[in-house]
Design a protein around this motif. Sequence first.
Motif: not given
Length: 205
Positions: A95-112
Motif C-alpha cells: 500500500v503506497p502511503v503518502p509521505v511515509f512510502g510503501d507499506t506491506s501487509l503479509k498474511l500467512t496461514a495453514g503452515a505445512k
Amino acid sequence: MESLARGGTRWKRFAVVMVPSVAATAAIGIALSQGALAASFSVSGQQFKVTADRLDGQGFVQYGAVDSTKVGKKPVAVVGFNSAKIENLCQSVVVPVPVFGDTSLKLTAGAKGGPKVEAKKLYIDADDLGANATFNNIDIGVSADDTTKGPGTHKGDNYAKGSFAQQADSATFTNVKQRAWATTAGTFKLSGLKMAVTKGKSECY
C-alpha cells in the motif's frame, strides 16, 4: 462448437486462478484468525499476490468477466470452488502511503504439517497465475450459464451470457503463484494465521 474433455487432466502452469485472497486491513486479519468468518470483500483498484504449496478444491468452475475498479475496468478469470483446502498460504499487498512510502501487509496461514486453510463458496478474480494443475472429470467449453459441477457464476459478475467456461468435479493445484483483484467466500477459515506490517515492499513473491 462445444469442446469437452473428460477424465483426469494435468496441465503444467495452467493459467486459471485459485487460492483465496485477504483484503489489506488488519481488522479482517484479526477476525479471520479467531475462526470461521463469513467473508465478502474485495481489493478495489489494487492488486495483491498469493502463493500456496497446494490447493485441493471440490466443485470447480472458471469463466471470464470484467471487474470495475477505481482504476478502470479489468478483464479477469473468475474461478469458483464449492469448497477448498489450502496448504502454506501466503497473501501480500503493498500500500503506497503518502509521505511515509510503501507499506506491506503479509498474511500467512495453514503452515505445512498443521491444519489447512478452509474455504466454502469461494470465488477469485485474477489476471495472472502459475501452477501445476490436475483436474478430475473436466469439461472444457461449456456455457458459463449451464455449469453444474461448481458453484456456478457469482451473482453480480459482469460476464457475457453463454460465454466460454470450464468445470470439473475436483481440482488440485501445487506451487501456486497468483495475482488477483478481488475475492469473495461464504466461509474462510485460516488456521495459524500470522500477520506482519512492514515498511517497504515485502511480498509473497
